[in-house]
Design an enzyme around this catalytic site. Structure first.
Site, short mmCIF file in Angstrom:
data_model
loop_
_atom_site.label_atom_id
_atom_site.label_comp_id
_atom_site.label_asym_id
_atom_site.label_seq_id
_atom_site.Cartn_x
_atom_site.Cartn_y
_atom_site.Cartn_z
N TYR A 1 76.81 72.50 65.75
CA TYR A 1 77.58 72.69 66.98
C TYR A 1 76.68 73.01 68.18
O TYR A 1 77.14 73.66 69.13
CB TYR A 1 78.61 73.80 66.78
CG TYR A 1 79.87 73.33 66.08
CD1 TYR A 1 80.59 72.22 66.55
CD2 TYR A 1 80.36 73.99 64.95
CE1 TYR A 1 81.76 71.80 65.92
CE2 TYR A 1 81.54 73.58 64.32
CZ TYR A 1 82.22 72.48 64.82
OH TYR A 1 83.39 72.06 64.20
N PHE B 1 83.23 80.61 72.89
CA PHE B 1 83.74 80.52 71.52
C PHE B 1 82.66 80.20 70.49
O PHE B 1 82.94 80.16 69.28
CB PHE B 1 84.88 79.50 71.42
CG PHE B 1 84.50 78.08 71.82
CD1 PHE B 1 83.89 77.23 70.92
CD2 PHE B 1 84.76 77.62 73.11
CE1 PHE B 1 83.56 75.92 71.27
CE2 PHE B 1 84.42 76.31 73.47
CZ PHE B 1 83.81 75.47 72.55
N ARG C 1 95.32 67.05 62.34
CA ARG C 1 95.49 68.35 62.99
C ARG C 1 96.94 68.57 63.41
O ARG C 1 97.45 69.69 63.36
CB ARG C 1 94.55 68.46 64.19
CG ARG C 1 93.08 68.66 63.77
CD ARG C 1 92.16 68.49 64.98
NE ARG C 1 90.77 68.83 64.67
CZ ARG C 1 89.76 68.54 65.49
NH1 ARG C 1 89.99 67.92 66.64
NH2 ARG C 1 88.52 68.87 65.15
N ASN D 1 91.29 74.29 63.10
CA ASN D 1 91.80 72.92 63.22
C ASN D 1 91.35 71.98 62.10
O ASN D 1 91.36 70.76 62.25
CB ASN D 1 91.53 72.35 64.63
CG ASN D 1 90.05 72.21 64.93
OD1 ASN D 1 89.21 72.40 64.04
ND2 ASN D 1 89.72 71.84 66.16
N HIS E 1 86.43 68.28 61.09
CA HIS E 1 85.51 67.79 62.13
C HIS E 1 85.33 66.29 61.97
O HIS E 1 85.26 65.79 60.85
CB HIS E 1 84.14 68.46 62.00
CG HIS E 1 83.07 67.77 62.81
ND1 HIS E 1 82.86 68.03 64.13
CD2 HIS E 1 82.19 66.78 62.47
CE1 HIS E 1 81.90 67.23 64.59
NE2 HIS E 1 81.47 66.47 63.60
N GLU F 1 74.49 63.93 63.21
CA GLU F 1 75.15 64.81 62.24
C GLU F 1 74.88 64.38 60.80
O GLU F 1 74.65 65.21 59.93
CB GLU F 1 76.66 64.83 62.54
CG GLU F 1 76.96 65.54 63.86
CD GLU F 1 78.36 65.27 64.39
OE1 GLU F 1 79.15 64.58 63.71
OE2 GLU F 1 78.67 65.77 65.50
#
Ligand code: DAT
Ligand code: MG
Length: 151
Positions: free
Chosen positions: A51, A59, A104, A114, A117, A128
């Site tokens: 992230y 957050f 979601r 949620n 990803h 990623e």
């Protein structure tokens, strides 16, 4: 020759809530091909790298703590437009803004829970996938159904 790849991850809430099989079934039935999968509890360092684009946002600490709070199912799915269409299947970041029929929208309420990803671009997917998988952990195969999914 590989088709497009996306990094799809069931987060700790999705695992704890028993949604692994449903989520895999949705991608499988769509016609996408599973080429990599593992269950692990991500370290805080791995979660922060994943992230990194959100580092510094209010957050971010909670997000990193949450992702490393339990097991995730990290996957690589292959197929035509899997990045963009995978995001369509997942829905909006806020589950309450995500229509029914999306993962979601069907299963979540709060943005911080949620469930799943999905990579937001082909470039993000490449970054990623390299972060979570070794090249030899990705299978290269042609499903016998390929000609019934692609013309
Ligand atoms: P997405 O997961 O839809 O790609 P994102 O990349 O903007 O969304 O954010 C990554 C995750 O961070 C998201 O799935 C949930 C969390 N998040 C994003 N915005 C947030 C906010 N405003 N408050 C709390 N958590 C947030
Ligand atoms: Mg994102």
């Amino acid at each position: 020759e590989r088709e497009e790849l996306s990094f799809i991850m069931i987060k700790p809430d999705g695992v704890q809530r028993g949604l692994i099989s449903d989520i895999i079934a949705r991608f499988e039935r769509k016609g996408y091909k599973l080429v990599g999968i593992k269950v692990l509890v991500p370290t805080q360092a791995l979660a922060a790298k994943h992230y990194a684009e959100h580092d510094g946002k209010p957050f971010f600490p909670k997000l990193v703590n949450f992702l490393s709070s339990g097991p995730v199912v990290a996957m690589v799915w292959e197929g035509k437009s899997v990045v963009k269409y995978g995001r369509t299947m997942i829905g909006a970041t806020n589950p309450l803004a995500s229509p029914p029929g999306t993962i979601r929208g069907d299963y979540g309420i709060d943005t911080g829970r949620n469930i799943i990803h999905g990579s937001d671009s082909v470039e993000s997917a490449q970054r990623e996938i390299a972060l979570w998988f070794k090249a030899e952990e990705l299978a290269d195969y042609t499903p016998s159904t390929a000609a019934w999914v692609y013309e």
